[in-house]
Scaffold this active site. Structure first.
Site, PDB file in Angstrom:
ATOM      1  N   GLU A   1     -36.846   4.196  52.959  1.00  7.95           N
ATOM      2  CA  GLU A   1     -36.954   4.341  51.510  1.00  7.95           C
ATOM      3  C   GLU A   1     -35.630   4.872  50.982  1.00  7.95           C
ATOM      4  O   GLU A   1     -35.076   5.832  51.528  1.00  7.95           O
ATOM      5  CB  GLU A   1     -38.083   5.318  51.154  1.00  7.95           C
ATOM      6  CG  GLU A   1     -39.443   4.806  51.545  1.00  7.95           C
ATOM      7  CD  GLU A   1     -40.561   5.801  51.286  1.00  7.95           C
ATOM      8  OE1 GLU A   1     -41.720   5.436  51.533  1.00  7.95           O
ATOM      9  OE2 GLU A   1     -40.289   6.937  50.836  1.00  7.95           O
TER      10      GLU A   1
ATOM     11  N   ALA B   1     -16.694  11.107  35.520  1.00  9.73           N
ATOM     12  CA  ALA B   1     -17.255   9.992  36.281  1.00  9.73           C
ATOM     13  C   ALA B   1     -18.330   9.301  35.479  1.00  9.73           C
ATOM     14  O   ALA B   1     -18.871   9.874  34.530  1.00  9.73           O
ATOM     15  CB  ALA B   1     -17.840  10.492  37.607  1.00  9.73           C
TER      16      ALA B   1
ATOM     17  N   GLU C   1     -25.443   4.251  46.799  1.00  8.80           N
ATOM     18  CA  GLU C   1     -24.420   4.528  45.795  1.00  8.80           C
ATOM     19  C   GLU C   1     -23.041   4.648  46.428  1.00  8.80           C
ATOM     20  O   GLU C   1     -22.849   5.364  47.409  1.00  8.80           O
ATOM     21  CB  GLU C   1     -24.729   5.835  45.052  1.00  8.80           C
ATOM     22  CG  GLU C   1     -23.666   6.171  44.020  1.00  8.80           C
ATOM     23  CD  GLU C   1     -23.928   7.491  43.303  1.00  8.80           C
ATOM     24  OE1 GLU C   1     -23.261   7.732  42.290  1.00  8.80           O
ATOM     25  OE2 GLU C   1     -24.795   8.266  43.747  1.00  8.80           O
TER      26      GLU C   1
ATOM     27  N   GLU D   1     -24.746   9.394  23.384  1.00  5.04           N
ATOM     28  CA  GLU D   1     -25.795  10.164  22.732  1.00  5.04           C
ATOM     29  C   GLU D   1     -26.551  10.966  23.782  1.00  5.04           C
ATOM     30  O   GLU D   1     -26.912  10.456  24.843  1.00  5.04           O
ATOM     31  CB  GLU D   1     -26.763   9.218  22.016  1.00  5.04           C
ATOM     32  CG  GLU D   1     -27.802   9.940  21.199  1.00  5.04           C
ATOM     33  CD  GLU D   1     -28.718   9.004  20.436  1.00  5.04           C
ATOM     34  OE1 GLU D   1     -29.853   9.413  20.162  1.00  5.04           O
ATOM     35  OE2 GLU D   1     -28.284   7.877  20.122  1.00  5.04           O
TER      36      GLU D   1
END
Length: 195
Positions: A41, A79, A122, A141
């Site tokens: 997972e 980042a 990632e 925002e």
């Protein structure tokens, strides 16, 4: 030449567990090197770019930002996540301007890191930027952060003291130290265009 086949797992099936605004979690069934099956997972991620912005006076531009999962403010290099179809340099330019208000005259790719290899795919590309010109931040925002600058000595002191604990920023500290010492060289380039 040796191969990694004795270590490699092969995906035989995938199940989607969660598809949110930011997180996409899957469960893969894999065939292990010995032929047995197991499940994995993990979080799928589009990738990100982080920037080490260097001011002309030698200071490093950093951010202080609250991160809800850890319930604390972290000192980080700027980042952001890659948008669909966006290149890494374009993402770095966009994020540097949005978060800090700076554009850079020159950019240099340093390295790619995988911050959480056990549960996410990632990848974060780390770029250095110099020749900075301030044009004004354009925060998203709901985004709140302080832009600060520190000398390399101050920054490395914060790392040593544990005041910097963000993975991408810690990994970049090694590069900052070696690039500024002249031990590691970067291939500086002027980007074709600015945001």
């Amino acid at each position: 030449m040796a191969t990694d086949q004795h270590l490699t797992e092969h995906t035989t099936a995938r199940e989607e567990l969660l598809k949110g605004h930011v997180l996409h979690v899957v469960r893969d069934t894999v065939r292990l090197p010995d032929g047995a099956s197991a499940t994995r997972e993990y979080v799928l991620h589009p990738g990100a770019v982080a920037i080490v912005p260097l001011l002309d006076d030698g200071r490093i531009v950093l951010e202080r930002q609250y991160r809800h999962p850890t319930r604390q403010v972290h000192v980080e290099i700027p980042a952001g996540k890659l948008d669909a179809g966006e290149g890494a340099l374009a993402c770095g330019q966009r994020e540097l301007l949005e978060e800090t208000g700076y554009v850079a005259r020159e950019w240099a790719y340093a390295f790619t890191m995988y911050p959480t290899v056990a549960y996410s795919d990632e990848a974060i590309e780390i770029w250095f930027a110099r020749g900075l010109e301030h044009r004004g931040a354009r925060l998203d925002e709901g985004e709140f952060l302080d832009v600060i600058a520190a000398t390399p000595e101050e920054f490395l002191g914060w790392v040593r003291e544990g005041k910097v604990n963000d993975a991408k920023t810690l990994a970049s500290a090694l590069w900052i130290q070696n690039v500024l010492a002249g031990t590691w060289k970067l291939d500086w380039q002027a980007p074709p265009d600015q945001p």
